[in-house]
Design a protein around this motif. Sequence first.
Motif, short mmCIF file in Angstrom:
data_model
loop_
_atom_site.label_atom_id
_atom_site.label_comp_id
_atom_site.label_asym_id
_atom_site.label_seq_id
_atom_site.Cartn_x
_atom_site.Cartn_y
_atom_site.Cartn_z
N UNK A 1 0.84 -1.20 0.00
CA UNK A 1 0.00 0.00 0.00
C UNK A 1 0.88 1.25 0.00
N UNK A 2 1.93 1.22 -0.80
CA UNK A 2 2.85 2.36 -0.85
C UNK A 2 2.17 3.63 -1.37
N UNK A 3 1.15 3.47 -2.20
CA UNK A 3 0.48 4.65 -2.76
C UNK A 3 -0.18 5.51 -1.70
N UNK A 4 -0.48 4.93 -0.54
CA UNK A 4 -1.16 5.68 0.51
C UNK A 4 -0.29 6.83 1.03
N UNK B 1 -1.42 12.62 1.32
CA UNK B 1 -1.28 14.02 1.77
C UNK B 1 -1.07 15.00 0.61
N UNK B 2 -0.49 14.51 -0.49
CA UNK B 2 -0.27 15.36 -1.66
C UNK B 2 -1.58 15.88 -2.22
N UNK B 3 -2.54 14.97 -2.40
CA UNK B 3 -3.83 15.40 -2.95
C UNK B 3 -4.71 16.02 -1.87
N UNK C 1 -17.50 12.67 -8.12
CA UNK C 1 -16.20 12.54 -8.75
C UNK C 1 -15.45 11.38 -8.09
N UNK C 2 -14.79 10.57 -8.89
CA UNK C 2 -14.10 9.42 -8.32
C UNK C 2 -12.75 9.19 -8.98
N UNK C 3 -11.84 8.59 -8.23
CA UNK C 3 -10.59 8.08 -8.76
C UNK C 3 -10.00 7.09 -7.76
N UNK C 4 -8.89 6.44 -8.14
CA UNK C 4 -8.24 5.44 -7.29
C UNK C 4 -6.99 6.04 -6.65
N UNK C 5 -6.73 5.66 -5.42
CA UNK C 5 -5.53 6.16 -4.74
C UNK C 5 -4.26 5.74 -5.47
N UNK C 6 -4.30 4.61 -6.18
CA UNK C 6 -3.13 4.13 -6.91
C UNK C 6 -2.67 5.10 -7.99
N UNK C 7 -3.57 5.95 -8.48
CA UNK C 7 -3.20 6.91 -9.52
C UNK C 7 -2.32 8.04 -8.97
N UNK C 8 -2.16 8.09 -7.65
CA UNK C 8 -1.31 9.12 -7.05
C UNK C 8 0.16 8.71 -6.99
#
Length: 336
Positions: A34-37, A41-43, A276-283
Amino acid sequence: MGRKISVSPKPKVLITIDTEEDEWGEFTKQEFKVENISQLPLVQELFDRYNARPTYLVDWPVATNSKAVDILKSILNKNQCAIGTHCHSWNTPPQNAPVNEFTSMLSNLPYQDIYCKIGTLHQAITDAFGKRPTVFRSGRYGFNSDVARSLIELGYVADSSMTPFRDWRKYSGPDFRHISTYHFRFHKDSLSKASKNGPLIEFPLSIGFLQSVNSLHKIIRWTFSVPPFSKIKIIGLLEKLSIHNLAWLSPEKSDGPTMIRLANRFVKLKHSFLVLDFHSTSLLPGKSPYVRNSNDLKKFLRNIEHFLMYTQINGYECITLENAAESIIQDEMSNA
């Protein structure tokens, strides 16, 4: 005395993030990172700048990872977000069936397995964050009456799994082509029909046509997206000519101007909510098919900010899924 002008209430914006493991589209791994988590804080800083409170819909690998929980709790404790449930059947215990594409759709499992998986995740989220989640989205949009029944029994009030105009049957999933684009109450045995006394509120993802005459475009989509017409790619031609365009309110699938154009269409059609939706992995570049490198990430964040600026300029409040459900319940009680 002039006639009083009736002013329609402004829509609320619901920002929802499927907060999940790094391994996009991989069902058979034993361990999930779960490194994308660490990128949240960036978003979140972007959301804070525009006074937007997102809903992080959390799955099992995230809810059971202490570092991931700490990152989310640091945002939650400042009342800058809300936490909901996002169930991936392939990595949520108990695992009673072989893992493959068919069983990756939660809705394809027996009812008892569905209930146990959601219940296990529900308890993990409650333990991790100190509050019972009340809003839900199914992984891969795998939603049916058995999932709805499980949610009702576990005390959920709202779902956001349905994708209007989208048919997931080729991925062993449900067909949502006939789902309303408006929020509605429904019973577990009648997912597509609005019911005044339905125990669950559906907030469908905001997917719709950029052109007017919505009913005509529905007919075009349903007629030309199936054989034999699909083989000659009529839909693709109409999209290139900007005659018929189906858009998704997501920075993964639309750029900023397109999201704004779709939102304006929904406002004209008097929608109360924009989802509006997106996946945390896209960060985290390289973890989703939508953001491959650092330049993609810059564009991705720029598109989100473009839309947030639009909401701020127009005075559209960005609230959580939980708050949206609460506002509907309160309105119903006051009008009873």
